[in-house]
Design an enzyme around this catalytic site. Structure first.
Site, PDB file in Angstrom:
ATOM      1  N   CYS A 157       0.809  -1.228   0.000  1.00  0.00           N
ATOM      2  CA  CYS A 157       0.000   0.000   0.000  1.00  0.00           C
ATOM      3  C   CYS A 157       0.838   1.271   0.000  1.00  0.00           C
ATOM      4  O   CYS A 157       0.322   2.354  -0.283  1.00  0.00           O
ATOM      5  CB  CYS A 157      -0.956  -0.002   1.190  1.00  0.00           C
ATOM      6  SG  CYS A 157      -2.084  -1.414   1.199  1.00  0.00           S
ATOM      7  N   ASN A 210     -10.254  -0.391  -0.020  1.00  0.00           N
ATOM      8  CA  ASN A 210      -8.788  -0.293   0.031  1.00  0.00           C
ATOM      9  C   ASN A 210      -8.230  -0.741  -1.318  1.00  0.00           C
ATOM     10  O   ASN A 210      -8.285  -1.929  -1.658  1.00  0.00           O
ATOM     11  CB  ASN A 210      -8.269  -1.184   1.166  1.00  0.00           C
ATOM     12  CG  ASN A 210      -6.758  -1.126   1.335  1.00  0.00           C
ATOM     13  OD1 ASN A 210      -6.033  -0.693   0.442  1.00  0.00           O
ATOM     14  ND2 ASN A 210      -6.267  -1.578   2.470  1.00  0.00           N
ATOM     15  N   HIS A 253      -3.646   6.913   3.115  1.00  0.00           N
ATOM     16  CA  HIS A 253      -4.002   5.648   2.479  1.00  0.00           C
ATOM     17  C   HIS A 253      -5.356   5.200   3.011  1.00  0.00           C
ATOM     18  O   HIS A 253      -5.588   5.183   4.221  1.00  0.00           O
ATOM     19  CB  HIS A 253      -2.933   4.588   2.779  1.00  0.00           C
ATOM     20  CG  HIS A 253      -3.394   3.195   2.480  1.00  0.00           C
ATOM     21  ND1 HIS A 253      -3.910   2.839   1.248  1.00  0.00           N
ATOM     22  CD2 HIS A 253      -3.444   2.076   3.253  1.00  0.00           C
ATOM     23  CE1 HIS A 253      -4.251   1.568   1.274  1.00  0.00           C
ATOM     24  NE2 HIS A 253      -3.978   1.083   2.481  1.00  0.00           N
TER      25      HIS A 253
END
Length: 333
Positions: free
Chosen positions: A118, A289, A259
Site C-alpha cells: 500500500c 482499500n 491511504h
C-alpha cells in the site's frame, strides 16, 4: 526543461481509473461469511470495484496513465520514465511497468515496478523524483499506482477479503516554478514485520505446488491486529519527520490524503495527530482499500471535488506491507 536546481518537480497531470463493476456490501454477504452491516460498522466501506475476468493490472494502469497524460496535454512521446507501484503485477516477470510502457506506446526510457504494497505509490513517486534529472531532463515522469487485489482474495477469509477493491491512479511529474511541487518525502520499513501482510506462496520461498494450491496459499493474508498496531505507532512518527524536512508545521497543511485502508483506521490516525476531519479527504467508503492505487485515486478525487487549488499544501501518508510507511508533502501547482 530547466534543471531541478532552479525549478521544483511536481504533479503537472493526474488521472485515475476504476473498473465499472461495483460490488456492494450486500453483494459481498452473498459469498462471504459476513453481513453488510458488519462490514460497514467495522470498516466504513460501503462498496468497492472489481476488475472483470481477463482484465489485468496493466489494463487499469494504462487507462489511468492515459487520463493523467491527457490532463497535462501530453502524449506517450513525452514520457521519459515510467514507475509503477503495485503488489498485484501481471506476472512475476517482466515488470508490469514495461507492459504499460508498451500499451501506451512510450518509445523509450526506464520502466520498472516498485513493490511496497500500500506504500507503493509514494515509494514510486519518491524514486521518480530522485531520478528526474537523470531520466527526464527534456521530458516527464509517469508514476502509477495500480492494483487488482480481487484476484488474490480468499473469500473464505472474511477478516481481509471485505476490505479490498481494484483501481489505478497516475500522475505526471514535471518541472514547476520554484516553491511548488514536492517539498519533502520520507520512506521507512521494518522488515521484522514482513509476515503481517503477505501472499505466502508463488515466489521462490514457496513455489507453486498441489499442496500450496490446496491450502489456498496463493491468496492474500493479513494479521489485522498487528497491522493496526504498526499503523498507529508509525504514523505519529513519520508525519512529524516529513514536516520537519519540509520546514512546516501541522497547521500549514491544507489537505491530508491518507491511504484509504479503512475509515476507522484513517479517522483514528487523524484524531491521534489532532487533525480536523475537514482537512482529510476520504474515498474508502466508495472504493474500499485499493492498496498502491489508493493515494493517487483519492488525490484525484479531491481535485475533482474542488479541494485542491494552486498553492494548496498537501500531505500524502501511507502504510503498507513489509511493513512499510511513507509520507510526502507538496505544494500544488
Amino acid at each position: 526543461m530547466p534543471s531541478i536546481d532552479s525549478f521544483g518537480i511536481g504533479i503537472v497531470g493526474i488521472g485515475s481509473y476504476l473498473p465499472s463493476r461495483c460490488v456492494t456490501n450486500q453483494e459481498i454477504e452473498t459469498f462471504v461469511d459476513t453481513t453488510a452491516d458488519w462490514i460497514a460498522s467495522r470498516t466504513g466501506i460501503q462498496e468497492r470495484r472489481y476488475a472483470s475476468a481477463g482484465t489485468c493490472t496493466s489494463d487499469l494502469a494504462t487507462k489511468a496513465a492515459v487520463s493523467a497524460l491527457g490532463s497535462a496535454n501530453l502524449s506517450a512521446n513525452d514520457v521519459g520514465l515510467t514507475v509503477l507501484g503495485t503488489s498485484t503485477p501481471d506476472w512475476t516477470l517482466p515488470s508490469t511497468a514495461c507492459h504499460v510502457q508498451q500499451k501506451l506506446g512510450v518509445p523509450s526510457g526506464p520502466a520498472f515496478d516498485v513493490s511496497a504494497v500500500c506504500s507503493g505509490f509514494i515509494y514510486a513517486m519518491t524514486v521518480a523524483h530522485s531520478l528526474f534529472n537523470l531520466c527526464c531532463s527534456s521530458s516527464y515522469a509517469l508514476v502509477i499506482g495500480a492494483e487488482t487485489f480481487s484476484k488474490l482474495l480468499d473469500f473464505q477469509d472474511r477478516t481481509s477479503s471485505v476490505f479490498f477493491g481494484d483501481g489505478a491512479g497516475a500522475v505526471v511529474l514535471g518541472s514547476v516554478p520554484a516553491g511548488y511541487g514536492i517539498l519533502a518525502s520520507e520512506l521507512t520499513a521494518n522488515g521484522d514485520l514482513h509476515d503481517n501482510i503477505k501472499v505466502p506462496a508463488g515466489g521462490s520461498h514457496l513455489p507453486a505446488s498441489e499442496d500450496t494450491l490446496r491450502k489456498r496459499l496463493h491468496c492474500f493474508r493479513m494479521d489485522g491486529r498487528a497491522v493496526w498496531d504498526y499503523v498507529t505507532s508509525i504514523i505519529p512518527q513519520i508525519v512529524p519527520s516529513v514536516l520537519q524536512k519540509a520546514g512546516l508545521d501541522l497547521p500549514d497543511i491544507d489537505l491530508f490524503i491518507f491511504h484509504q485502508a479503512n475509515y476507522i483506521m484513517v479517522n483514528h490516525c487523524a484524531k491521534q495527530l489532532g487533525i480536523d476531519a475537514a482537512r482529510v479527504h476520504y474515498t474508502v467508503e466508495k472504493y474500499g482499500n485499493t492498496a498502491a492505487a489508493s493515494i493517487p485515486i483519492t488525490l484525484h478525487d479531491a481535485l475533482q471535488q474542488g479541494k485542491l487549488h494552486r498553492g494548496s499544501v498537501v500531505m500524502l501518508v501511507t502504510v503498507g506491507g513489509g511493513m512499510t510507511a511513507a509520507a510526502s508533502i507538496m505544494r500544488w501547482y
